[in-house]
Enzyme design. Structure first.
Site, PDB file in Angstrom:
ATOM      1  N   LYS A  79       0.869  -1.171   0.000  1.00  0.00           N
ATOM      2  CA  LYS A  79       0.000   0.000   0.000  1.00  0.00           C
ATOM      3  C   LYS A  79       0.905   1.219   0.000  1.00  0.00           C
ATOM      4  O   LYS A  79       2.063   1.145   0.437  1.00  0.00           O
ATOM      5  CB  LYS A  79      -0.865  -0.017   1.267  1.00  0.00           C
ATOM      6  CG  LYS A  79      -2.091   0.837   1.205  1.00  0.00           C
ATOM      7  CD  LYS A  79      -3.301   0.088   0.662  1.00  0.00           C
ATOM      8  CE  LYS A  79      -4.515   0.987   0.579  1.00  0.00           C
ATOM      9  NZ  LYS A  79      -5.726   0.277   0.185  1.00  0.00           N
ATOM     10  N   GLY A 179     -26.034   2.308   3.621  1.00  0.00           N
ATOM     11  CA  GLY A 179     -25.125   3.073   2.761  1.00  0.00           C
ATOM     12  C   GLY A 179     -25.385   2.748   1.304  1.00  0.00           C
ATOM     13  O   GLY A 179     -25.219   1.607   0.876  1.00  0.00           O
ATOM     14  N   GLY A 181     -23.902   4.159  -1.544  1.00  0.00           N
ATOM     15  CA  GLY A 181     -22.896   4.830  -2.360  1.00  0.00           C
ATOM     16  C   GLY A 181     -22.469   3.968  -3.529  1.00  0.00           C
ATOM     17  O   GLY A 181     -23.255   3.174  -4.058  1.00  0.00           O
ATOM     18  N   TYR A 185     -25.250   0.961  -3.573  1.00  0.00           N
ATOM     19  CA  TYR A 185     -26.356   1.145  -4.521  1.00  0.00           C
ATOM     20  C   TYR A 185     -26.346   0.034  -5.584  1.00  0.00           C
ATOM     21  O   TYR A 185     -27.388  -0.548  -5.912  1.00  0.00           O
ATOM     22  CB  TYR A 185     -26.296   2.528  -5.190  1.00  0.00           C
ATOM     23  CG  TYR A 185     -27.637   2.935  -5.739  1.00  0.00           C
ATOM     24  CD1 TYR A 185     -28.557   3.631  -4.959  1.00  0.00           C
ATOM     25  CD2 TYR A 185     -28.026   2.549  -7.025  1.00  0.00           C
ATOM     26  CE1 TYR A 185     -29.813   3.950  -5.439  1.00  0.00           C
ATOM     27  CE2 TYR A 185     -29.282   2.860  -7.516  1.00  0.00           C
ATOM     28  CZ  TYR A 185     -30.171   3.573  -6.719  1.00  0.00           C
ATOM     29  OH  TYR A 185     -31.427   3.881  -7.185  1.00  0.00           O
TER      30      TYR A 185
END
Ligand code: NAD
Length: 349
Positions: A79, A179, A181, A185
Site C-alpha cells: 500500500k 449506505g 454509495g 447502490y
C-alpha cells in the site's frame, strides 16, 4: 526504529519517498511478495503527521496481503500513502513525482485507486509508471471499478444465505443495506434483480428516495438499519458498525456487507458467533474490486475473466462460514488463518 513499530509485521520493505520540487512526502510499504508482486491502492490524505501516515500504511499493506491471499490472487500485499490534501491543485504534480518512485521498484509493487485517488488519477500515475491498475482509460466511460466490489458483495450474500438458510435463491430474502454509495447502490440493484426485498438507509435522502423508487425499497433512518427485521444485514458505509451497542440489537442471521473494518474490535467476531450470526469477514467479501481490477497485472484485461474470478468468492465464503460454524469460532479468525496459511505454505516451497 521501524522494526520496533507496533504495527511492523515483518514488512519486506518500507520506502520513504520525497521530492522537494513537487513537495512530495509519501510512504510505500511492501508487506509481502511471497504470492506475487505486492499490490494495493494509493491513498492521498492530509495526515496530521508522518507517524500517523506510517501507522496507516503498515496496517493497510498487511491487510492487502491477507485480502489478496484470501481472494486466491497471485499477488502479495502493499500500500502507499501520499501525505497531501486530495483537493490540492498540486495533485497532478504530486502524482507524477510519486509515480517515479513506484516505477523505480520495477514491478515489485503495483498500485491503484484508494481514498483520495480515483481512476482518472490512476491514469496520471500511468503516464510515468508501468505498474498501475484500475485506470479510468482501461474501461468504458462511466464504468467504476467499485461495481466489481458490489458484485462480490452479491456473490457473498448468495453464498452466506445458502450456507445459513439452505438455498441461494434470493427471491423474497429480506436484506438491509446500510449506505447507498458506489458499492451499496449497485449491490442493491443486484439484490433487487434477484428478487430480494430491500430495506435501505443513507445519510443522503436523495439516494434513499432513488432506491425506494427504483427498487421498491423500504426506507429506515440511519440509526435503525441494524435493527431491521431482515435475513441479511449489509453494512456498506462506515467501519466499526458492529460493536457492543449494535450487536445485541441485530435481528439478521447473516451479516455480509462491503464496508471496511466492520468489527469495532476483534472480540466482536466472537460476540457475533455467540449470538448465532454468520458474519462474512469484510476483507474477504469486499475483495471483488481488487479481483476484478488487478486482472491486468497477471493476464489480459477481460471483463469475463474478472467476473469469473469474483464468483470464486462463493466457495471461499462457504468454506469460511462452514468451518466457523462447525468449530464454533469467529469467521474472522478462520479467514485470517486461511490467508496467513496460504502465504506461509507458499513461502515454505
Ligand atoms: P461511498 O462513499 O461511495 O458510499 C458510502 C455511502 O454511505 C454514501 O452514500 C454515504 O452517504 C453513506 N453513509 C455515510 N455515513 C452513513 C451512515 N452513518 N449511515 C448510512 N449511510 C451512510 O463509498 P463506497 O465506495 O460505496 O464504500 C463503502 C465502504 O466499502 C467503505 O467502507 C469502503 O472503504 C469499503 N470498500 C469499498 C470498495 C470500493 O471498491 N469502492 C472496496 C473495498 C471496500
Amino acid at each position: 526504529m521501524i522494526h520496533e513499530h507496533p504495527d511492523f509485521d515483518g514488512h519486506e520493505q518500507v520506502i520513504f519517498c520525497h521530492d522537494s520540487q513537487a513537495g512530495l512526502r509519501a510512504i510505500i510499504a511492501i508487506h509481502s511478495t511471497v504470492l506475487g508482486p505486492a499490490a494495493g491502492g494509493c491513498r492521498m490524505h492530509p495526515y496530521a503527521n508522518e507517524a500517523d501516515a506510517l501507522t496507516d500504511v503498515l496496517r493497510l499493506s498487511k491487510g492487502m496481503s491477507y485480502k489478496n491471499s484470501a481472494a486466491g490472487l497471485p499477488l502479495g500485499g502493499g500500500k502507499c500513502v501520499i501525505i497531501a490534501d486530495p483537493g490540492s491543485p498540486d495533485k497532478p504534480a504530486l502524482l507524477e513525482a510519486f509515480a517515479r518512485h513506484v516505477q523505480a521498484l520495477q514491478g515489485r509493487y503495483w498500485t491503484a485507486i484508494d481514498i483520495g485517488v480515483g481512476p482518472e488519477d490512476a491514469d496520471i500515475l500511468a503516464q510515468t509508471c508501468d505498474f498501475i491498475f484500475a485506470r479510468a482509460s482501461q474501461y468504458e466511460p462511466g464504468f467504476n471499478p467499485s461495481s466489481f466490489t458490489a458484485y462480490g458483495g452479491f456473490v457473498g450474500i448468495r453464498a452466506a444465505v445458502k450456507t445459513v438458510l439452505g438455498s441461494d435463491d434470493l427471491t423474497g430474502i429480506r436484506v438491509a443495506v446500510q449506505g447507498l454509495g458506489a458499492t451499496g447502490y449497485v449491490l442493491s440493484k443486484h439484490l433487487h434483480d434477484a428478487g430480494a426485498r430491500l430495506t435501505v438507509t443513507d445519510v443522503r435522502p436523495e439516494t434513499v428516495d432513488r432506491a425506494v423508487a427504483e427498487f421498491g425499497a423500504k426506507a429506515v433512518s440511519p440509526d435503525a438499519i441494524h435493527m431491521a427485521d431482515v435475513d441479511v444485514f449489509a453494512p456498506c458505509a462506515l467501519g466499526a458498525g458492529l460493536n457492543d451497542r449494535t450487536i445485541p440489537e441485530i435481528r439478521a442471521k447473516v451479516i455480509c456487507g462491503l464496508a471496511n473494518n466492520q468489527l469495532a474490535e476483534s472480540r466482536h467476531g466472537q460476540a457475533l458467533a455467540d449470538a448465532g450470526i454468520a458474519y462474512v469477514p469484510d476483507y474477504v467479501v469486499n475483495a471483488g474490486g481488487m479481483m476484478g481490477a488487478s486482472t491486468v497485472i497477471f493476464s489480459e484485461l477481460s471483463r469475463d475473466a474478472s467476473i469469473r474470478r469474483i464468483e470464486e468468492l462463493h466457495d471461499t465464503i462457504t468454506v469460511i462460514l462452514e468451518t466457523a460454524a462447525s468449530e464454533g469460532r469467529p469467521s474472522a479468525d478462520i479467514a485470517d488463518e486461511m490467508a496467513a496459511g496460504r502465504i506461509r505454505n507458499a513461502a515454505a516451497k
